[in-house]
Design a protein around this motif. Structure first.
Motif, PDB file in Angstrom:
ATOM      1  N   LEU A 124       0.827  -1.209   0.000  1.00 31.22           N
ATOM      2  CA  LEU A 124       0.000   0.000   0.000  1.00 31.22           C
ATOM      3  C   LEU A 124       0.863   1.262   0.000  1.00 31.22           C
ATOM      4  CD1 LEU A 124      -2.867  -0.910   2.505  1.00 31.22           C
ATOM      5  CD2 LEU A 124      -3.077  -0.491   0.047  1.00 31.22           C
ATOM      6  N   THR A 125       1.900   1.270   0.831  1.00 33.57           N
ATOM      7  CA  THR A 125       2.784   2.433   0.901  1.00 33.57           C
ATOM      8  C   THR A 125       3.521   2.630  -0.419  1.00 33.57           C
ATOM      9  OG1 THR A 125       3.095   2.024   3.263  1.00 33.57           O
ATOM     10  CG2 THR A 125       4.662   3.497   2.194  1.00 33.57           C
ATOM     11  N   GLY A 126       4.007   1.523  -0.991  1.00 35.04           N
ATOM     12  CA  GLY A 126       4.718   1.612  -2.269  1.00 35.04           C
ATOM     13  C   GLY A 126       3.844   2.131  -3.386  1.00 35.04           C
ATOM     14  N   ASN A 127       2.565   1.761  -3.354  1.00 34.49           N
ATOM     15  CA  ASN A 127       1.647   2.277  -4.358  1.00 34.49           C
ATOM     16  C   ASN A 127       1.510   3.790  -4.249  1.00 34.49           C
ATOM     17  OD1 ASN A 127      -1.630   2.589  -5.220  1.00 34.49           O
ATOM     18  ND2 ASN A 127      -0.336   1.353  -6.530  1.00 34.49           N
ATOM     19  N   GLY A 128       1.525   4.301  -3.005  1.00 35.00           N
ATOM     20  CA  GLY A 128       1.496   5.748  -2.800  1.00 35.00           C
ATOM     21  C   GLY A 128       2.744   6.421  -3.338  1.00 35.00           C
ATOM     22  N   PHE A 129       3.909   5.821  -3.123  1.00 28.97           N
ATOM     23  CA  PHE A 129       5.160   6.358  -3.643  1.00 28.97           C
ATOM     24  C   PHE A 129       5.139   6.400  -5.177  1.00 28.97           C
ATOM     25  CE2 PHE A 129       7.257   5.495   0.503  1.00 28.97           C
ATOM     26  CZ  PHE A 129       7.962   6.686   0.628  1.00 28.97           C
ATOM     27  N   HIS A 130       4.662   5.318  -5.783  1.00 26.54           N
ATOM     28  CA  HIS A 130       4.632   5.258  -7.247  1.00 26.54           C
ATOM     29  C   HIS A 130       3.635   6.265  -7.808  1.00 26.54           C
ATOM     30  CE1 HIS A 130       6.715   1.167  -8.160  1.00 26.54           C
ATOM     31  NE2 HIS A 130       7.280   1.784  -7.152  1.00 26.54           N
ATOM     32  N   LEU A 131       2.513   6.415  -7.143  1.00 29.01           N
ATOM     33  CA  LEU A 131       1.532   7.404  -7.598  1.00 29.01           C
ATOM     34  C   LEU A 131       2.107   8.815  -7.497  1.00 29.01           C
ATOM     35  CD1 LEU A 131      -1.345   7.969  -8.559  1.00 29.01           C
ATOM     36  CD2 LEU A 131      -2.064   8.034  -6.161  1.00 29.01           C
ATOM     37  N   TYR A 132       2.821   9.100  -6.425  1.00 24.32           N
ATOM     38  CA  TYR A 132       3.462  10.413  -6.272  1.00 24.32           C
ATOM     39  C   TYR A 132       4.508  10.622  -7.369  1.00 24.32           C
ATOM     40  CZ  TYR A 132       6.641  13.958  -4.440  1.00 24.32           C
ATOM     41  OH  TYR A 132       7.447  15.056  -4.306  1.00 24.32           O
ATOM     42  N   ASN A 133       5.263   9.560  -7.697  1.00 23.50           N
ATOM     43  CA  ASN A 133       6.273   9.656  -8.747  1.00 23.50           C
ATOM     44  C   ASN A 133       5.651  10.030 -10.089  1.00 23.50           C
ATOM     45  OD1 ASN A 133       7.871   8.045 -11.083  1.00 23.50           O
ATOM     46  ND2 ASN A 133       9.329   8.687  -9.498  1.00 23.50           N
ATOM     47  N   ILE A 134       4.439   9.527 -10.330  1.00 22.73           N
ATOM     48  CA  ILE A 134       3.745   9.842 -11.582  1.00 22.73           C
ATOM     49  C   ILE A 134       3.231  11.280 -11.566  1.00 22.73           C
ATOM     50  CG2 ILE A 134       1.686   9.323 -12.966  1.00 22.73           C
ATOM     51  CD1 ILE A 134       2.052   6.380 -12.134  1.00 22.73           C
ATOM     52  N   LEU A 135       2.579  11.657 -10.475  1.00 24.13           N
ATOM     53  CA  LEU A 135       1.917  12.960 -10.421  1.00 24.13           C
ATOM     54  C   LEU A 135       2.898  14.130 -10.377  1.00 24.13           C
ATOM     55  CD1 LEU A 135      -1.005  12.150  -7.951  1.00 24.13           C
ATOM     56  CD2 LEU A 135      -1.097  12.366 -10.442  1.00 24.13           C
ATOM     57  N   LYS A 136       4.102  13.911  -9.876  1.00 23.98           N
ATOM     58  CA  LYS A 136       5.044  15.022  -9.767  1.00 23.98           C
ATOM     59  C   LYS A 136       5.697  15.359 -11.105  1.00 23.98           C
ATOM     60  CE  LYS A 136       9.336  12.551  -8.672  1.00 23.98           C
ATOM     61  NZ  LYS A 136      10.436  12.377  -7.686  1.00 23.98           N
ATOM     62  N   ARG A 137       5.540  14.490 -12.105  1.00 21.49           N
ATOM     63  CA  ARG A 137       6.162  14.717 -13.406  1.00 21.49           C
ATOM     64  C   ARG A 137       5.304  15.654 -14.252  1.00 21.49           C
ATOM     65  NH1 ARG A 137       9.633  10.168 -15.399  1.00 21.49           N
ATOM     66  NH2 ARG A 137      10.311   9.032 -13.540  1.00 21.49           N
ATOM     67  N   PRO A 138       5.933  16.360 -15.189  1.00 22.54           N
ATOM     68  CA  PRO A 138       5.149  17.198 -16.114  1.00 22.54           C
ATOM     69  C   PRO A 138       4.113  16.346 -16.858  1.00 22.54           C
ATOM     70  CG  PRO A 138       7.474  17.724 -16.294  1.00 22.54           C
ATOM     71  CD  PRO A 138       7.388  16.507 -15.418  1.00 22.54           C
ATOM     72  N   GLY A 139       2.908  16.803 -16.902  1.00 28.80           N
ATOM     73  CA  GLY A 139       1.844  16.036 -17.555  1.00 28.80           C
ATOM     74  C   GLY A 139       1.017  15.241 -16.579  1.00 28.80           C
ATOM     75  N   GLY A 140       1.533  15.047 -15.340  1.00 28.12           N
ATOM     76  CA  GLY A 140       0.770  14.362 -14.313  1.00 28.12           C
ATOM     77  C   GLY A 140       0.302  12.976 -14.719  1.00 28.12           C
ATOM     78  N   PHE A 141      -0.999  12.753 -14.534  1.00 26.24           N
ATOM     79  CA  PHE A 141      -1.566  11.420 -14.749  1.00 26.24           C
ATOM     80  C   PHE A 141      -1.894  11.226 -16.231  1.00 26.24           C
ATOM     81  CE2 PHE A 141      -4.435   7.844 -13.688  1.00 26.24           C
ATOM     82  CZ  PHE A 141      -3.668   7.234 -12.719  1.00 26.24           C
ATOM     83  N   GLY A 142      -0.863  11.286 -17.063  1.00 25.55           N
ATOM     84  CA  GLY A 142      -1.045  11.101 -18.505  1.00 25.55           C
ATOM     85  C   GLY A 142      -0.431   9.794 -18.975  1.00 25.55           C
ATOM     86  N   TRP A 143      -0.694   9.469 -20.235  1.00 28.98           N
ATOM     87  CA  TRP A 143      -0.229   8.195 -20.772  1.00 28.98           C
ATOM     88  C   TRP A 143       1.286   8.043 -20.695  1.00 28.98           C
ATOM     89  CZ3 TRP A 143      -3.295   4.357 -20.960  1.00 28.98           C
ATOM     90  CH2 TRP A 143      -4.647   4.508 -21.304  1.00 28.98           C
ATOM     91  N   ALA A 144       2.020   9.090 -21.039  1.00 32.14           N
ATOM     92  CA  ALA A 144       3.482   8.996 -21.047  1.00 32.14           C
ATOM     93  C   ALA A 144       4.016   8.633 -19.670  1.00 32.14           C
ATOM     94  CB  ALA A 144       4.094  10.306 -21.530  1.00 32.14           C
ATOM     95  N   ASN A 145       3.454   9.254 -18.634  1.00 30.03           N
ATOM     96  CA  ASN A 145       3.922   8.962 -17.281  1.00 30.03           C
ATOM     97  C   ASN A 145       3.455   7.592 -16.796  1.00 30.03           C
ATOM     98  OD1 ASN A 145       5.292  11.388 -17.062  1.00 30.03           O
ATOM     99  ND2 ASN A 145       3.547  12.465 -16.161  1.00 30.03           N
TER     100      ASN A 145
END
Length: 316
Positions: A124-145
Motif C-alpha cells: 500500500l505504501t509503495g503504491n502511494g510512492f509510485h503514484l506520487y512519482n507519476i503525479l510530480k512529473r510534467p503532464g501528471g496522470f497522462g499516458w506517457a507517465n
C-alpha cells in the motif's frame, strides 16, 4: 541470437511451462473435511491443505516481486533509500511462504503472520510512492507517465503476496468444519481475493502491452485468459456451491500455464533487442520484464486452492 536458436528457445520454454504447470496444478477439489497428504500419507484437514497452498502461492508471488523490483530499483540506482524496502520485505515474504508451505501445524505462525501484514502494508505504501512519482512529473496522470514513470500497479503484487499469506495464517486458526474468513465461508472469501488479484494483475499487463502496441498477437493472451478465469472464480464464490467446477478449474490452469509461458515469451523479447542475450546486462532492462508473468501463476494457484475449498462447502 539466430532464428533457429530463437525457435529452439521457444520450444524449450513451452515444454518447461507445460511440465511445470501440470506438476503445480495437478490437484482436484478439496474434500469436505480432510484429505491425504501426498508426502506423509497422513490425513490433512482440507482447510490446512488449502492454507499450505496459499503459503506457496504467496511465496511464488514474493519471488516475482523480489526479482522484478530488484531489477527496476537497481535501474533507478536506488535513488530513494526506501527503494530497498520491497526487496527486504519480499525476501521475508518468500521465506515465510516456503516455511508455511511445509508447515503442517494447524495453528497460525505469528512471525509469518507479522511478515505478511508488513508485506501488505509495504504494498500500500509503495503504491502511494509510485503514484506520487507519476503525479510530480510534467503532464501528471497522462499516458506517457503511466508508461514510463514508476509502474503504478507493481507494488500491489507485494500487497497480494501479503494478503494471500495472511489469509493462509488465519485459515489455519479456523475449525476443520465450516472454516470462515472475514465473516464468509473461507472458500468464498479466498476465491474473491484471488479473483480481484487476477483482475489487478491483468490491468498492469494491459497497460504495458498497450505501451508495446500489442505487436505480437500473443500479447493479447494476458488480457484475455485471466479475466475469464477471474470471472468464473468470482461466480464460483458468489453462486451456490457445486461439487465440481471443472470449467473454472480448467481456466485457472490455463492462467497458471500462461504465467510460465509468459517468461518464455519475455525471454524471446529480450533476445530480439540489439545484441540479444550476448548484451544481457542492458537488454534485460530494456526488454520485457522476465519476472512479471509468474504473478499470474501464483494467483491462479491461490484460486485453485480457494476453489477446492469452495467446492466442498455447504450451501450458504
Amino acid at each position: 541470437m539466430h532464428k533457429a536458436e530463437m525457435i529452439g528457445l521457444g520450444i524449450v520454454s513451452a515444454a518447461a511451462a507445460l511440465g511445470a504447470t501440470v506438476a503445480l496444478t495437478r490437484t482436484g477439489a478439496a474434500p469436505r473435511h480432510s484429505g491425504r497428504s501426498h508426502v506423509t500419507g497422513a490425513d490433512v484437514p482440507a482447510h490446512l491443505d488449502a492454507a499450505k497452498k496459499l503459503n506457496r502461492s504467496s511465496a511464488l508471488l514474493a519471488l516475482s516481486v523480489l526479482a522484478d523490483s530488484g531489477m527496476e530499483h537497481y535501474r533507478g540506482s536506488f535513488e530513494n533509500r526506501a527503494m530497498y524496502t520491497p526487496l527486504a520485505v519480499s525476501l521475508l515474504s518468500l521465506a515465510a511462504g516456503v516455511h508455511g508451505g511445509m508447515d503442517s501445524n494447524p495453528a497460525a505462525h505469528r512471525a509469518r503472520d507479522a511478515i505478511y501484514l508488513t508485506a501488505a502494508a509495504t504494498g500500500l505504501t509503495g503504491n502511494g510512492f509510485h503514484l506520487y512519482n507519476i503525479l510530480k512529473r510534467p503532464g501528471g496522470f497522462g499516458w506517457a507517465n503511466l508508461f514510463y514513470a514508476a509502474p503504478i500497479g507493481a507494488p500491489i503484487a507485494v500487497l497480494l503476496s501479503g494478503a494471500l499469506g495472511a489469509a493462509a495464517e488465519r485459515l489455519r486458526d479456523e475449525p476443520e468444519r465450516d472454516p470462515r474468513l472475514y465473516g464468509m465461508p473461507a472458500g468464498r472469501a479466498l476465491a474473491l481475493l484471488a479473483s480481484v488479484g487476477l483482475i489487478g494483475t491483468v490491468g498492469e499487463a494491459a497497460l504495458l502491452h498497450f505501451r508495446g502496441a500489442f505487436h505480437n498477437p500473443a500479447m493479447y493472451a494476458p488480457v484475455a485468459i485471466p479475466p475469464i478465469a477471474a470471472t468464473l472464480l468470482a461466480h464460483a464464490a458468489l453462486a451456490t456451491p457445486q461439487p465440481k467446477r471443472w470449467f473454472t478449474r480448467f481456466w485457472l490452469r490455463c492462467t497458471a500455464l500462461l504465467g510460465f509461458a509468459g517468461v518464455g515469451f519475455h525471454t524471446f523479447g529480450v533476445a530480439r533487442n540489439m545484441g540479444g542475450w550476448r548484451n544481457w546486462s542492458q537488454n534485460i532492462f530494456s526488454g520485457p520484464p522476465l519476472p512479471a508473468p509468474p504473478g499470474f501463476t501464483a494467483l491462479a494457484l491461490g484460486g485453485l486452492a480457494a476453489l477446492g475449498l469452495r467446492e466442498g462447502e455447504a450451501d450458504d
